[in-house]
Scaffold this active site. Structure first.
Site, PDB file in Angstrom:
ATOM      1  N   HIS A   1     -90.253  31.742 -85.421  1.00 37.12           N
ATOM      2  CA  HIS A   1     -89.002  32.818 -84.947  1.00 37.12           C
ATOM      3  C   HIS A   1     -89.651  34.094 -84.585  1.00 37.12           C
ATOM      4  CE1 HIS A   1     -86.021  30.542 -87.500  1.00 37.12           C
ATOM      5  NE2 HIS A   1     -87.109  30.054 -88.343  1.00 37.12           N
TER       6      HIS A   1
ATOM      7  N   ARG B   1     -76.861  32.454 -83.733  1.00 36.00           N
ATOM      8  CA  ARG B   1     -77.442  32.095 -85.011  1.00 36.00           C
ATOM      9  C   ARG B   1     -76.957  33.056 -86.113  1.00 36.00           C
ATOM     10  NH1 ARG B   1     -81.840  32.800 -81.388  1.00 36.00           N
ATOM     11  NH2 ARG B   1     -82.702  30.751 -80.520  1.00 36.00           N
TER      12      ARG B   1
ATOM     13  N   ARG C   1     -72.931  29.226 -84.329  1.00 37.01           N
ATOM     14  CA  ARG C   1     -73.286  28.259 -85.339  1.00 37.01           C
ATOM     15  C   ARG C   1     -72.979  28.433 -86.604  1.00 37.01           C
ATOM     16  NH1 ARG C   1     -79.440  26.854 -84.743  1.00 37.01           N
ATOM     17  NH2 ARG C   1     -79.746  28.558 -85.855  1.00 37.01           N
TER      18      ARG C   1
ATOM     19  N   GLU D   1     -79.569  17.020 -83.100  1.00 32.71           N
ATOM     20  CA  GLU D   1     -80.765  17.323 -83.483  1.00 32.71           C
ATOM     21  C   GLU D   1     -81.358  16.471 -84.393  1.00 32.71           C
ATOM     22  OE1 GLU D   1     -80.846  21.272 -85.225  1.00 32.71           O
ATOM     23  OE2 GLU D   1     -78.968  21.049 -86.276  1.00 32.71           O
TER      24      GLU D   1
ATOM     25  N   ASN E   1     -85.764  21.581 -80.349  1.00 39.12           N
ATOM     26  CA  ASN E   1     -86.702  21.960 -81.180  1.00 39.12           C
ATOM     27  C   ASN E   1     -86.736  20.831 -82.226  1.00 39.12           C
ATOM     28  OD1 ASN E   1     -87.040  24.076 -79.533  1.00 39.12           O
ATOM     29  ND2 ASN E   1     -86.095  25.407 -80.964  1.00 39.12           N
ATOM     30  N   ASP E   2     -85.469  20.824 -83.278  1.00 40.43           N
ATOM     31  CA  ASP E   2     -85.525  20.003 -84.250  1.00 40.43           C
ATOM     32  C   ASP E   2     -85.319  18.466 -83.938  1.00 40.43           C
ATOM     33  OD1 ASP E   2     -85.839  21.186 -86.706  1.00 40.43           O
ATOM     34  OD2 ASP E   2     -83.708  21.851 -86.818  1.00 40.43           O
TER      35      ASP E   2
ATOM     36  N   ARG F   1     -92.475  21.178 -86.745  1.00 40.85           N
ATOM     37  CA  ARG F   1     -92.314  22.037 -85.593  1.00 40.85           C
ATOM     38  C   ARG F   1     -92.918  23.496 -85.785  1.00 40.85           C
ATOM     39  NH1 ARG F   1     -86.098  24.256 -85.660  1.00 40.85           N
ATOM     40  NH2 ARG F   1     -86.954  26.007 -84.437  1.00 40.85           N
TER      41      ARG F   1
ATOM     42  N   CYS G   1     -79.255  23.811 -76.452  1.00 38.88           N
ATOM     43  CA  CYS G   1     -79.633  25.324 -76.784  1.00 38.88           C
ATOM     44  C   CYS G   1     -80.913  25.168 -77.394  1.00 38.88           C
ATOM     45  CB  CYS G   1     -78.220  25.555 -77.774  1.00 38.88           C
ATOM     46  SG  CYS G   1     -78.494  24.714 -79.487  1.00 38.88           S
TER      47      CYS G   1
END
Length: 555
Positions: free
Chosen positions: A188, A295, A331, A430, A453-454, A464, A501
């Site tokens: 993050h 987010r 989201r 994802e 990413n996921d 990850r 995204c």
């Protein structure tokens, strides 16, 4: 001169003083034989400081987002000025000889319980407020800095790593760059740096020593180089590189207002990923076409209790209004895995990335989900809001989500609440199961957005967040790209659009591949919008399409 090398995860060169992040211990100091006179004075000083901070936050909110958002800080000031609250703290200090921190903490618990047990929903919501404002006072008493940075000038921020709840609360106006001992390219801290458009370096381990605090340093987010007390030659080299970056940015600024269109006329939507309403400034400054990923979990990570419907509504409404009718995809709650909030009371899991997280929490705790959906639908009256649901694996989940959404809309309509006539619903792709079921899922929703990413994590069975797994975490892997192709084909067959995204969307080495795969939208960090636009405008999508697809299928 001392040179330290880590891994660059957000490009750019920055120069400034090194500052180590100040983290709160999480425990309130408790003393039962304190001097009442001393502690009363400490409490009053901290209370006045908190009042001043809240006054500044009130004015900032008034200037930036209006009275509805600012009123929260006014409410907190009123609580701090409440005679019963102040007398309770003073009574514990004088009667029980408690230190000020413990007296404030105990008073907060007592008042929060009192509010929570009231019949009135408005008063019940004040339980979170009294805890929040008391935490501010305890933090001041304990020497914890609001925003984690006690500096009059911007700094290079160093830490072991930063949790999502910590990045949410940072005073971002004081950060020039990041250096962390651990972390990964998907941490993050790295995502925040890319959103802010500042350099970040991870994985320096124990090379950063406490005695370096305050020293002037260079960080190069491209090479992963950290230089302390640079010699003249190094200083000149990095200063020159910084100047070239500024010149390139000025060139890219000339692309503002230009379409995201290839040489042969293929148009691509270029949107932005953001973490909170403050990021809208960066979106507008970089000419983002919309918000592809908001987010919403920042609302759940910045406090000590669930955000109220009203707090959520104000945040969503603010973003919708400031984007001026452009699409804003929000989201829903994505807590769990690496994003934890203690008050959720989630059980410890051996593998939280595959545990109770995201939509699974929403479907098992519908009261939390409905509160967020109510806020989202209310905010839809103020802009073009779309709602996106994370961690989808099955068709039944989407059908249950749609049933709950329908019920929420009916409740709001019965109450006479204004909403948009139609709100787009989309899902994140994802998980491999979502890809494999994408033909069915596409018939249930208005759009897909791929969380690369996921998707990479679950497809390759690689954590990850793993510090030592970068060589195995390959988002360019043919398996990941083939999944993108399958999801895109099924989306288009059902007449819906598909975007990306995840962080991969900003990788300009793959832009041509994404166009060949049929990706309609790329949502990236605000700082990546203009470089991506430049890449799109330089391509002819017809030139290598067949070759790219043939190579992918033959891998």
């Amino acid at each position: 001169m001392i040179t330290i090398t880590g891994k660059g995860v957000s490009n750019g060169v920055a120069f400034g003083p090194l500052y180590f992040y100040h983290r709160a211990s999480g425990e309130v100091a408790r003393c039962t034989d304190a001097d009442p006179a001393v502690e009363l004075e400490r409490f009053e000083t901290a209370r006045k400081t908190a009042m001043e901070q809240l006054g500044a936050l009130y004015q900032k909110a008034m200037d930036e987002v209006g009275e509805e958002a600012a009123i929260l800080f006014e409410t907190h000031q009123m609580m701090l000025d409440d005679a019963d609250y102040v007398e309770s703290v003073q009574g514990l200090i004088e009667g029980d000889h408690l230190n000020a921190e413990a007296a404030v903490s105990d008073t907060a618990e007592q008042f929060a319980e009192m509010f929570a047990n009231m019949d009135d929903t408005y008063m019940q919501a004040r339980a979170a407020d009294v805890k929040d404002v008391s935490s501010r006072v305890v933090g001041i008493l304990s020497g914890v800095v609001q925003g984690g940075i006690d500096s009059d000038v911007p700094v290079i921020l160093a830490a072991d790593d930063l949790a999502p709840s910590e990045t949410v609360q940072l005073d971002k106006s004081k950060i020039l760059g990041f250096v962390t001992a651990g972390g990964s390219g998907n941490s993050h801290t790295a995502i925040l740096a890319r959103t802010m458009g500042i350099p970040a370096i991870i994985g320096v381990g124990d090379q950063l020593k406490a005695e370096f605090a305050g020293k002037e340093i260079f960080v190069d987010g491209q090479t992963g180089e950290v230089v302390i007390d640079a010699n003249d030659a190094t200083r000149d080299r990095l200063t020159h590189k910084q100047s070239k970056e500024r010149a390139l940015k000025e060139l890219l600024d000339q692309l503002k207002g230009k379409p995201n269109e290839t040489v042969d006329g293929k148009s691509v939507m270029v949107y932005c990923n953001i973490g909170n309403p403050d990021d809208i400034d960066a979106v507008l400054a970089n000419d983002g076409g919309g918000i592809g990923l908001f987010r919403s979990e920042f609302l759940y990570l910045q406090g000590n209790d669930y955000p109220t419907e009203e707090e959520q509504f104000i945040a969503y409404k603010t973003v919708a209004e400031r984007m001026g009718g452009k699409r804003v995809i929000i989201r829903t709650l994505d807590i769990g895995a690496d994003k934890q909030a203690d008050y959720f009371g989630l059980d410890h899991e051996e593998n939280p990335a595959m545990g109770l997280r995201a939509i699974r929490i929403c479907l098992t705790r519908p009261e939390i989900f409905k509160s967020q959906l109510r806020a989202l639908y209310r905010a839809s009256a103020y802009g073009k809001i779309a709602i996106m649901f994370p961690m989808i694996t099955s068709v039944w989940e989407v059908q249950e989500i749609k049933r709950i959404c329908k019920n929420v809309r009916e409740e709001l309509a019965a109450e006479g609440v204004a909403m948009a006539d139609y709100v787009e619903l989309g899902i994140m792709i994802e998980t491999p199961s979502a890809v494999m079921m994408s033909d069915r899922l596409a018939k249930e929703v208005d759009f897909f957005s791929v969380g690369t990413n996921d998707l990479t994590q679950y497809t390759l069975a690689v954590d990850r967040q793993g510090n030592n797994l970068d060589k195995f975490y390959d988002s360019h892997h043919p398996a990941v790209l083939r999944m993108l192709k399958m999801a895109a084909d099924n989306a288009h067959a059902a007449g819906i659009w598909i975007g990306i995204c995840g962080e991969l969307g900003a990788d300009t080495s793959l832009t041509e591949t994404f166009l060949a795969l049929g990706i309609d939208e790329l949502s990236v960090s605000p700082s990546a919008v203009l470089p991506l636009r430049n890449a799109i405008r330089s391509l002819d999508s017809r030139t290598n399409r067949d070759k790219i697809l043939d190579e992918l299928l033959s891998c």
